[in-house]
Design an enzyme around this catalytic site. Structure first.
Site, PDB file in Angstrom:
ATOM      1  N   THR A 188      -6.891   2.475  14.235  1.00 17.33           N
ATOM      2  CA  THR A 188      -6.515   2.211  12.832  1.00 17.33           C
ATOM      3  C   THR A 188      -7.382   1.107  12.218  1.00 17.33           C
ATOM      4  O   THR A 188      -7.761   1.181  11.047  1.00 17.33           O
ATOM      5  CB  THR A 188      -5.026   1.809  12.746  1.00 17.33           C
TER       6      THR A 188
ATOM      7  N   ASP B 104      -1.181   6.804   9.497  1.00 15.19           N
ATOM      8  CA  ASP B 104      -0.412   6.630  10.743  1.00 15.19           C
ATOM      9  C   ASP B 104       1.010   7.151  10.538  1.00 15.19           C
ATOM     10  O   ASP B 104       1.562   7.841  11.398  1.00 15.19           O
ATOM     11  CB  ASP B 104      -0.314   5.152  11.144  1.00 15.19           C
TER      12      ASP B 104
HETATM   13 MG    MG Z   1      -2.152   4.105  16.540  1.00 17.99          MG
END
Ligand code: MG
Ligand code: AMP
Ligand code: MG
Length: 337
Positions: free
Chosen positions: A122, A51
């Site tokens: 995620t 990320d």
């Molecule tokens: Mg995200």
């Protein structure tokens, strides 16, 4: 076409290659096995090294080329110099060749807002990594079927992962790019992984085959990791023939445009503007809709609040039917902005 392409076309052409680079980063971090997981608001709200690196790559690459554009990324990162290997300078030639819709041809950099979700899904990404790790540890002939089960679970989860770049003008989404880094995993080792989907209302959507769910079947897609009673009550109220629970807002929009689901129903706060901007633009490009649970549109101006507090309802067709089925309990609990 005379002169150089319109700013918006150059931006989307850059966003396309930048999203591909981010997808490559997402694959590389998974392969390394070192995810560097950080809990943000809790165990269901995670950030990984992928990320962080993907956002650095996207934001730095776009802001170098378009310094006056407002770029809003999901992750809060320390302001530090981004290493040169994260910068993507390419532009998708096929997008530069397209004719810009007249209404967008004069837009200026400073009028555009870019919403970036560097890695959507995620939670599923981290779970897939765990499966792959367990599989590597259990690698003995006796446990053959267990290991293949772990592998197929991991690969299924990885399909939920996308990179999202949405562009807004005047508060409305006008372009979206979605990279799916693990697309084509079914083809096995050696296959080129990943694909990029993009679209602009007034121009069309590309990188996939537009399909509708056959017949009048109501197939509802919803969250697998952020559910609650309101979410499940609302899904039930749609009287679905089938419910699919998958991760990622981008992934669920892909299901809508590829005829795998007829409505994306999420009657809860949790999704943010970076989750929905790119997908909403692509849906608009093919005649679909994305609203809150009351049927009101979200705005994507630079100063809006990030949370989509009144939930997400997205469809390719028949939006009004789904809006009409939203229960009173949901309408009372989730107020429009
Ligand atoms: Mg995200
Ligand atoms: P999901 O459908 O659960 O994968 O959610 C779609 C997007 O919204 C993902 O980026 C999630 O991280 C985000 N999201 C949804 N609900 C929540 C929540 N309760 N907390 C944090 N993020 C959420
Ligand atoms: Mg997200």
């Amino acid at each position: 076409m005379s002169g150089s392409p319109a700013v918006i076309m150059r931006l989307v052409a850059s966003a396309y290659t930048v999203a591909e680079k981010a997808g490559a980063i997402v694959r590389k971090v998974l392969q390394s096995g070192e995810l560097g997981i950080v809990e943000k608001t809790g165990a269901n709200d995670l950030q990984t090294l992928a990320d962080r690196l993907a956002q650095q790559s996207i934001c730095a690459s776009l802001s170098r080329r378009f310094p006056k554009i407002t770029i809003i990324g999901e992750e809060e990162l320390p302001a530090e110099e981004v290493t040169e290997d994260l910068i993507e300078k390419g532009q998708a030639e096929e997008i530069l060749q397209k004719c810009c819709p007249a209404e967008y041809s004069g837009l200026k950099e400073e009028e555009l807002v870019v919403w970036v979700d560097p890695l959507d899904g995620t939670k599923e990404y981290t779970e897939a990594s765990k499966c792959l790790h367990l599989r590597a540890e259990a690698q003995t002939p006796l446990k053959g079927s267990d290991t293949s089960q772990l592998l197929s679970t991991a690969l299924w989860l990885l399909d939920n992962v996308t990179v999202l770049i949405g562009v807004a003008y005047g508060g409305r989404p006008i372009a979206g790019v979605i990279n799916q880094p693990f697309y084509n995993y079914q083809l096995g080792a050696g296959a080129a992984l990943g694909r990029t989907i993009w679209g602009m209302p007034g121009l069309g959507a590309f990188g996939f085959q537009l399909q509708e769910v056959p017949g009048d079947r109501r197939i509802v897609t919803t969250t697998r990791s952020h559910s609650n009673k309101l979410v499940t009550d609302c899904v039930d109220a749609m009287e679905p023939h089938e419910v699919i629970r998958v991760g990622g807002a981008g992934n669920k929009v892909i299901q809508l445009v590829e005829g795998k689901a007829s409505a994306y129903v999420f009657a809860s706060p949790g999704c943010k503007k970076w989750d929905t901007c790119a997908g909403e633009a692509i849906l608009h490009a093919v005649g679909g809709k994305l609203t809150d649970m009351h049927g009101n549109a979200y705005r994507y101006d630079a100063n809006v609040k990030h949370m989509n507090s009144a939930g997400v309802l997205a469809t390719l067709r028949n939006h009004e039917y789904y809006i009409s089925r939203v229960p009173q309990s949901v309408l009372q609990a989730l107020k429009s902005d």
